[in-house]
Design an enzyme around this catalytic site. Structure first.
Site, PDB file in Angstrom:
ATOM      1  N   SER A 159       0.800  -1.234   0.000  1.00  0.00           N
ATOM      2  CA  SER A 159       0.000   0.000   0.000  1.00  0.00           C
ATOM      3  C   SER A 159       0.831   1.281   0.000  1.00  0.00           C
ATOM      4  CB  SER A 159      -0.922   0.000   1.219  1.00  0.00           C
ATOM      5  OG  SER A 159      -0.179  -0.198   2.405  1.00  0.00           O
ATOM      6  N   GLU A 160       2.115   1.183  -0.333  1.00  0.00           N
ATOM      7  CA  GLU A 160       2.998   2.343  -0.234  1.00  0.00           C
ATOM      8  C   GLU A 160       2.552   3.540  -1.070  1.00  0.00           C
ATOM      9  OE1 GLU A 160       5.503  -1.193   1.008  1.00  0.00           O
ATOM     10  OE2 GLU A 160       3.931  -0.772  -0.461  1.00  0.00           O
ATOM     11  N   VAL A 161       1.934   3.284  -2.242  1.00  0.00           N
ATOM     12  CA  VAL A 161       1.536   4.413  -3.092  1.00  0.00           C
ATOM     13  C   VAL A 161       0.505   5.308  -2.406  1.00  0.00           C
ATOM     14  CG1 VAL A 161       2.090   3.416  -5.339  1.00  0.00           C
ATOM     15  CG2 VAL A 161      -0.155   2.964  -4.302  1.00  0.00           C
TER      16      VAL A 161
END
Length: 261
Positions: A133-135
């Protein structure tokens, strides 16, 4: 209490990430302790296999909130050094000379997905959830990307890297991130069955078989050191960029980043 507990049961070393109160999230202590434990079992000729799991309800929720807060205010150089420590952990797990089994007892997010991808065999409980989920924070899964792509393939990685979506154990199995999904009550027996299979192989042959498979996949430890340097520089640059700072601040303050307003 150590962030990682190392216990030996016969010829099997069990590595337990032991921060259940924060879902075994990464901080400096967990990264250091897990790296040290991996180095210790790698050097122990009595160890035939390694099982990695998490205490409590989760496998690993990725980055610790307070650790992220510190990195958000750190310099680009400090962020690069921090990322290199995480990259070394992943690299040491990937190239550990013993067979490794990820016992995925619950959620694995961000770096937790990286740990699963770095293990030779992964078995997950049916309720486990996964996400890269880094974006959503204005970042990318930089240091874990080579291992995740090797596990699930470029096509799946492209989707998951850019959507940041949560997916379940069945999807993780279908794409190759985990090899088997079982009900929670069957997780331990499933791990034991795999360990039973591993005891039947010659330890030297298993070490060489692992090295062979990685080499045929164009992945060597020496080559990965250079990739790690490049990816650590990338995530450090993004963490101090306007969008990265916006995303991290919004997450830490429980608000919305600019691109969602």
């Amino acid at each position: 209490m150590p962030a990682v507990e190392l216990t030996r049961r016969g010829t099997v070393a069990h590595l337990l990430m032991n921060r259940p109160e924060v879902h075994n999230a990464f901080d400096d202590a967990l990264i250091a302790d897990l790296t040290a434990a991996i180095d210790e079992v790698d050097a122990d000729p009595a160890v035939r296999a390694v099982v990695l799991t998490g205490a409590g309800a989760s496998f690993s929720a990725g980055a610790d909130l307070n650790w992220m807060r510190g990195m958000a205010s750190a310099s680009e150089e400090d962020n690069r050094a921090d990322s290199l420590r995480l990259a070394r952990l992943m690299r040491r797990l990937q190239f550990l000379s013993k067979p490794t089994v990820a016992r995925v007892n619950g959620a694995a997010f961000g770096g937790g997905v990286g740990l699963v991808a770095c293990c030779d065999i992964a078995i997950a409980a049916e309720g486990a959830k996964f996400a890269l989920s880094e974006v959503k924070l204005g970042l990318v899964p930089a240091v874990i990307s080579p291992y995740v792509i090797a596990a699930i393939g470029l096509r799946q990685a492209r989707r998951l890297f850019i959507t940041g979506e949560v997916f379940g154990a069945a999807a993780a199995t279908a794409m190759g991130l985990v090899h088997e999904t079982v009900p929670m009550e069957e997780l331990e027996p499933a791990v034991e069955r795999v360990l039973g299979l591993l005891t039947k192989g010659g330890p030297v042959a298993q070490r060489e078989a692992k090295r062979l498979a990685l080499a045929m996949g164009d992945m060597t430890e020496q080559a990965m050191e250079k990739v790690d340097e490049e990816n650590a520089a990338l995530i450090a640059r993004l963490r101090v960029s306007p969008e990265g700072q916006d995303g991290l601040s919004a997450f830490l303050d429980k608000g919305l980043p600019t691109w969602l307003k």
